[in-house]
Every structure is written in C-alpha cells, then in structure tokens.
Design a protein around this motif. Sequence first.
Motif, PDB file in Angstrom:
ATOM      1  N   LEU A  28       9.819 -14.825  60.797  1.00 51.37           N
ATOM      2  CA  LEU A  28       9.023 -13.668  60.421  1.00 51.37           C
ATOM      3  C   LEU A  28       9.188 -13.467  58.925  1.00 51.37           C
ATOM      4  CD1 LEU A  28       9.889 -11.101  63.215  1.00 51.37           C
ATOM      5  CD2 LEU A  28       7.639 -12.057  62.713  1.00 51.37           C
ATOM      6  N   PHE A  29       8.100 -13.250  58.239  1.00 54.00           N
ATOM      7  CA  PHE A  29       8.146 -12.965  56.811  1.00 54.00           C
ATOM      8  C   PHE A  29       7.671 -11.536  56.614  1.00 54.00           C
ATOM      9  CE2 PHE A  29       5.936 -12.981  52.625  1.00 54.00           C
ATOM     10  CZ  PHE A  29       7.076 -13.092  51.846  1.00 54.00           C
ATOM     11  N   TYR A  30       8.497 -10.695  56.009  1.00 53.31           N
ATOM     12  CA  TYR A  30       8.169  -9.308  55.743  1.00 53.31           C
ATOM     13  C   TYR A  30       7.843  -9.122  54.267  1.00 53.31           C
ATOM     14  CZ  TYR A  30      10.217  -7.752  60.201  1.00 53.31           C
ATOM     15  OH  TYR A  30      10.495  -7.538  61.526  1.00 53.31           O
ATOM     16  N   THR A  31       6.827  -8.305  53.983  1.00 51.93           N
ATOM     17  CA  THR A  31       6.561  -7.864  52.619  1.00 51.93           C
ATOM     18  C   THR A  31       6.807  -6.362  52.585  1.00 51.93           C
ATOM     19  OG1 THR A  31       4.205  -7.402  53.017  1.00 51.93           O
ATOM     20  CG2 THR A  31       4.792  -9.634  52.265  1.00 51.93           C
ATOM     21  N   PHE A  32       7.266  -5.874  51.429  1.00 51.98           N
ATOM     22  CA  PHE A  32       7.548  -4.456  51.259  1.00 51.98           C
ATOM     23  C   PHE A  32       6.931  -3.972  49.960  1.00 51.98           C
ATOM     24  CE2 PHE A  32      11.072  -6.342  53.580  1.00 51.98           C
ATOM     25  CZ  PHE A  32      11.155  -5.531  54.694  1.00 51.98           C
ATOM     26  N   GLY A  33       6.575  -2.696  49.930  1.00 50.76           N
ATOM     27  CA  GLY A  33       6.111  -2.065  48.704  1.00 50.76           C
ATOM     28  C   GLY A  33       7.315  -1.684  47.865  1.00 50.76           C
ATOM     29  N   ASP A  34       7.274  -0.486  47.288  1.00 50.93           N
ATOM     30  CA  ASP A  34       8.369  -0.065  46.418  1.00 50.93           C
ATOM     31  C   ASP A  34       9.721  -0.252  47.088  1.00 50.93           C
ATOM     32  OD1 ASP A  34       6.943   0.644  44.147  1.00 50.93           O
ATOM     33  OD2 ASP A  34       6.581   2.674  44.861  1.00 50.93           O
ATOM     34  N   THR A  35      10.638  -0.846  46.349  1.00 50.03           N
ATOM     35  CA  THR A  35      12.019  -1.036  46.777  1.00 50.03           C
ATOM     36  C   THR A  35      12.879  -0.328  45.733  1.00 50.03           C
ATOM     37  OG1 THR A  35      11.443  -3.137  47.811  1.00 50.03           O
ATOM     38  CG2 THR A  35      13.775  -2.756  47.330  1.00 50.03           C
ATOM     39  N   LEU A  36      13.437   0.809  46.131  1.00 48.54           N
ATOM     40  CA  LEU A  36      14.195   1.647  45.209  1.00 48.54           C
ATOM     41  C   LEU A  36      15.679   1.350  45.331  1.00 48.54           C
ATOM     42  CD1 LEU A  36      12.278   4.986  45.873  1.00 48.54           C
ATOM     43  CD2 LEU A  36      11.814   3.236  44.151  1.00 48.54           C
ATOM     44  N   PHE A  37      16.330   1.188  44.197  1.00 48.81           N
ATOM     45  CA  PHE A  37      17.749   0.842  44.163  1.00 48.81           C
ATOM     46  C   PHE A  37      18.593   2.094  43.970  1.00 48.81           C
ATOM     47  CE2 PHE A  37      16.371  -3.392  42.012  1.00 48.81           C
ATOM     48  CZ  PHE A  37      15.839  -3.829  43.209  1.00 48.81           C
TER      49      PHE A  37
ATOM     50  N   GLY B 281      19.300  -4.794  35.241  1.00 49.93           N
ATOM     51  CA  GLY B 281      19.178  -3.421  34.760  1.00 49.93           C
ATOM     52  C   GLY B 281      18.095  -2.604  35.433  1.00 49.93           C
ATOM     53  N   ALA B 282      17.299  -3.217  36.298  1.00 44.58           N
ATOM     54  CA  ALA B 282      16.204  -2.504  36.956  1.00 44.58           C
ATOM     55  C   ALA B 282      16.731  -1.507  37.990  1.00 44.58           C
ATOM     56  CB  ALA B 282      15.265  -3.500  37.635  1.00 44.58           C
ATOM     57  N   SER B 283      15.962  -0.436  38.204  1.00 40.76           N
ATOM     58  CA  SER B 283      16.321   0.553  39.221  1.00 40.76           C
ATOM     59  C   SER B 283      15.368   0.514  40.419  1.00 40.76           C
ATOM     60  CB  SER B 283      16.345   1.953  38.611  1.00 40.76           C
ATOM     61  OG  SER B 283      15.092   2.263  38.041  1.00 40.76           O
ATOM     62  N   TYR B 284      14.375  -0.367  40.363  1.00 38.84           N
ATOM     63  CA  TYR B 284      13.444  -0.553  41.475  1.00 38.84           C
ATOM     64  C   TYR B 284      12.659  -1.839  41.274  1.00 38.84           C
ATOM     65  CZ  TYR B 284       9.733   0.826  38.288  1.00 38.84           C
ATOM     66  OH  TYR B 284       8.863   0.879  37.230  1.00 38.84           O
ATOM     67  N   ARG B 285      11.983  -2.270  42.314  1.00 42.43           N
ATOM     68  CA  ARG B 285      10.976  -3.337  42.254  1.00 42.43           C
ATOM     69  C   ARG B 285       9.724  -2.763  42.911  1.00 42.43           C
ATOM     70  NH1 ARG B 285      14.156  -6.112  39.134  1.00 42.43           N
ATOM     71  NH2 ARG B 285      15.858  -7.245  40.104  1.00 42.43           N
ATOM     72  N   THR B 286       8.549  -3.172  42.448  1.00 42.77           N
ATOM     73  CA  THR B 286       7.331  -2.646  43.072  1.00 42.77           C
ATOM     74  C   THR B 286       6.992  -3.386  44.354  1.00 42.77           C
ATOM     75  OG1 THR B 286       5.699  -4.017  41.906  1.00 42.77           O
ATOM     76  CG2 THR B 286       6.400  -1.981  40.818  1.00 42.77           C
ATOM     77  N   ASN B 287       7.646  -4.511  44.607  1.00 42.78           N
ATOM     78  CA  ASN B 287       7.439  -5.223  45.868  1.00 42.78           C
ATOM     79  C   ASN B 287       8.566  -6.231  46.066  1.00 42.78           C
ATOM     80  OD1 ASN B 287       6.396  -8.106  45.023  1.00 42.78           O
ATOM     81  ND2 ASN B 287       5.304  -6.661  43.721  1.00 42.78           N
ATOM     82  N   THR B 288       8.909  -6.461  47.321  1.00 42.27           N
ATOM     83  CA  THR B 288       9.930  -7.442  47.671  1.00 42.27           C
ATOM     84  C   THR B 288       9.533  -8.108  48.980  1.00 42.27           C
ATOM     85  OG1 THR B 288      11.277  -5.766  48.802  1.00 42.27           O
ATOM     86  CG2 THR B 288      11.835  -6.236  46.501  1.00 42.27           C
ATOM     87  N   GLY B 289      10.247  -9.158  49.342  1.00 46.07           N
ATOM     88  CA  GLY B 289       9.978  -9.859  50.594  1.00 46.07           C
ATOM     89  C   GLY B 289      11.270 -10.362  51.207  1.00 46.07           C
ATOM     90  N   ALA B 290      11.257 -10.569  52.516  1.00 49.80           N
ATOM     91  CA  ALA B 290      12.444 -11.052  53.218  1.00 49.80           C
ATOM     92  C   ALA B 290      12.021 -11.754  54.506  1.00 49.80           C
ATOM     93  CB  ALA B 290      13.377  -9.890  53.543  1.00 49.80           C
ATOM     94  N   TYR B 291      12.927 -12.557  55.031  1.00 52.42           N
ATOM     95  CA  TYR B 291      12.702 -13.263  56.292  1.00 52.42           C
ATOM     96  C   TYR B 291      13.584 -12.707  57.399  1.00 52.42           C
ATOM     97  CZ  TYR B 291      10.110 -17.101  54.102  1.00 52.42           C
ATOM     98  OH  TYR B 291       9.170 -17.860  53.449  1.00 52.42           O
ATOM     99  N   ALA B 292      13.184 -12.944  58.639  1.00 53.19           N
ATOM    100  CA  ALA B 292      14.002 -12.648  59.811  1.00 53.19           C
ATOM    101  C   ALA B 292      13.681 -13.694  60.871  1.00 53.19           C
ATOM    102  CB  ALA B 292      13.707 -11.254  60.354  1.00 53.19           C
ATOM    103  N   ALA B 293      14.646 -13.992  61.698  1.00 53.03           N
ATOM    104  CA  ALA B 293      14.407 -14.895  62.827  1.00 53.03           C
ATOM    105  C   ALA B 293      13.606 -14.146  63.890  1.00 53.03           C
ATOM    106  CB  ALA B 293      15.743 -15.364  63.405  1.00 53.03           C
ATOM    107  N   PHE B 294      12.794 -14.862  64.652  1.00 52.49           N
ATOM    108  CA  PHE B 294      11.993 -14.222  65.691  1.00 52.49           C
ATOM    109  C   PHE B 294      12.863 -13.503  66.717  1.00 52.49           C
ATOM    110  CE2 PHE B 294       8.730 -17.276  64.245  1.00 52.49           C
ATOM    111  CZ  PHE B 294       7.677 -16.393  64.067  1.00 52.49           C
TER     112      PHE B 294
END
Length: 164
Positions: A68-77, A84-97
């Motif tokens: 499974l591939f997930y996409t995310f919007g704002d990722t706040l740290f 030095g960043a405190s956020y990303r406007t998008n990130t992605g991650a995997y998971a096993a089914f």
Amino acid sequence: MRALGWLMVCLLGCAKVEVTPTDAGGDAGSELVVPKVVSVTDLGLIENPNGKNFGRDGTSSCALGGKLFYTFGDTLFFKKATDGASYRTNTGAYAAFDAATTLSEPLDDAGLPSQLIGFLPDEVAYNVDAGNSGGNRIALWPGRCVTRADGTALVFFDKLKIQS
C-alpha cells in the motif's frame, strides 16, 4: 486561498470497508452499479512506529510495488527536521497489505519524513523569498492515488498559494 490561522493536526485512522463485487464493465451507456457496503471495521491509527514527532492530514492510498502506498498533505513537525524545516507540504509512506496501519518510510536523523512531491525552482524561490516572511507559501497537496495497469501509479495533486 486564505489560510485560516494555523492548521489543526488530525490523527488519521483506517477502516476496513467490505463491499460486494459488482459489474464495473458493460456496454457504453450502461449504468455502473455502486457496491454495497457490507461492514466497516475501525483498524486504528495509521502511523509510523519509528516516527513519533509529526502529524499528517489529507491521505489517499493505492497499491504500488506490492504494498500500500499512502500520500499525505501537510505533515507538521513537533521538532525541527535535520534540514531545519518545521513541516512538509506533502509526504508519502508504504505499508504491507496485512499491516495497513503500520507505515514505513525513510526518515531523517530527527525521525522526520522528506517531501514526496518536490518543488520546482520557481516554487522554491517563492517559498524562501524574504519578502513573504514565511507566511505566504506554495503548497503541493496530493489527492487521489491511482494504480495503473503497468504497475506504476498516478498521484493527482493541487498546487495552492497559501496567503497569510
């Protein structure tokens, strides 16, 4: 688009929705029968056990590379990233089914994810421009993720100009 103060961090959850199969094909002009929801089961939070210092919103997922591939919007740290960043406007991650709520992704030395969809040079220039004092920015927010027949995926995204 005008940002309404700071963003609220949402905890993302996962639910298993079982549907009955239907005929998605047919002749041109035939109606698509909407699958019937048989049950919904709460599977809990979707999270990376190795990354505890961030929150995400706006998710979508699709099958990609046998996972499974997930996409995310704002990722706040909740602490600063290695860069030095405190956020990303998008990130992605995997998971096993068979473990759909347990994410895996590359993390920096601070335990925080990198940007999925990178900025073009003009977008970087706008985001770091001293004249906008960090309040105005361009955000790239992924939307739906669609698996293609060749095994690749399309990730649709919005380019937004956030103004404070």
